[in-house]
Design an enzyme around this catalytic site. Sequence first.
Site, mmCIF file in Angstrom:
data_model
loop_
_atom_site.group_PDB
_atom_site.id
_atom_site.type_symbol
_atom_site.label_atom_id
_atom_site.label_comp_id
_atom_site.label_asym_id
_atom_site.label_seq_id
_atom_site.Cartn_x
_atom_site.Cartn_y
_atom_site.Cartn_z
ATOM 1 N N THR A 45 33.297 4.838 -71.361
ATOM 2 C CA THR A 45 32.837 4.415 -70.685
ATOM 3 C C THR A 45 34.470 5.703 -69.540
ATOM 4 O O THR A 45 35.134 6.658 -70.411
ATOM 5 C CB THR A 45 33.286 3.050 -69.678
ATOM 6 O OG1 THR A 45 34.676 2.829 -69.897
ATOM 7 C CG2 THR A 45 32.863 2.023 -70.267
ATOM 8 N N THR A 47 35.410 6.803 -66.510
ATOM 9 C CA THR A 47 36.851 6.980 -66.531
ATOM 10 C C THR A 47 38.009 6.808 -67.872
ATOM 11 O O THR A 47 39.096 7.208 -67.852
ATOM 12 C CB THR A 47 37.747 5.971 -65.425
ATOM 13 O OG1 THR A 47 36.633 6.516 -64.321
ATOM 14 C CG2 THR A 47 39.077 5.960 -64.774
ATOM 15 N N CYS A 48 38.114 5.498 -68.547
ATOM 16 C CA CYS A 48 38.494 5.397 -70.077
ATOM 17 C C CYS A 48 38.463 6.177 -70.784
ATOM 18 O O CYS A 48 39.675 6.428 -70.864
ATOM 19 C CB CYS A 48 37.869 4.077 -70.511
ATOM 20 S SG CYS A 48 37.585 2.234 -69.602
ATOM 21 N N SER A 49 37.387 7.083 -70.773
ATOM 22 C CA SER A 49 37.565 7.975 -72.182
ATOM 23 C C SER A 49 37.996 9.970 -71.470
ATOM 24 O O SER A 49 38.328 10.392 -72.278
ATOM 25 C CB SER A 49 36.239 8.328 -72.303
ATOM 26 O OG SER A 49 35.775 7.244 -73.035
ATOM 27 N N LEU A 53 42.504 6.288 -71.420
ATOM 28 C CA LEU A 53 43.311 6.702 -72.855
ATOM 29 C C LEU A 53 43.890 8.218 -73.254
ATOM 30 O O LEU A 53 44.797 8.389 -73.831
ATOM 31 C CB LEU A 53 42.609 5.900 -73.795
ATOM 32 C CG LEU A 53 42.614 6.411 -74.912
ATOM 33 C CD1 LEU A 53 43.867 5.678 -75.508
ATOM 34 C CD2 LEU A 53 41.580 6.013 -76.395
#
Length: 159
Positions: A45, A47-49, A53
């Site tokens: 997703t 913001t996560c990618s 992370l």
Amino acid sequence: MTIQIGDRIPEVVLKCIREGVESVDTRTLFDGRKAVLFAVPGAFTPTCSEKHLPGFIAHFEDFRSRGVDVVCMAVNDPFVMQAWGKTLNAPDGLQLVSDGNADLTRALGLEMDASGYGMGLRARRFALYIEDGVVRQLFVEAPGEFKVSSAENVLQHLP
């Protein structure tokens, strides 16, 4: 009830891929060591990618130099977590674990309903600093935000 500072991490079995799909329990992950567990709503997703992370990847050695393990968790299956880690070049030692049934997420009281986005039950964005299985610091994001659980913020607040 939401996990609090001073609480032990609930005992739950998660999944990861090493030599195939393996089970790993939270006692093995967190007892007898210092660790940061951070959770994202979903692998791949935005913001996560693009931020969450990657921040922990960029600062992985900073955590390691302080004797702190880094564990990333999402309510995704272990195959997705493995592919995500490979896509973003996560270093060996940064553990990506699957909470596919949201067992730990619910036990922590940090779940959210993302059904409106077609994602079902997911983890809220958060980070926990854990010493010997006990939560020492808690960084839970407000809905839609990415501030307090960033690698940079967590590093600034480590003892």
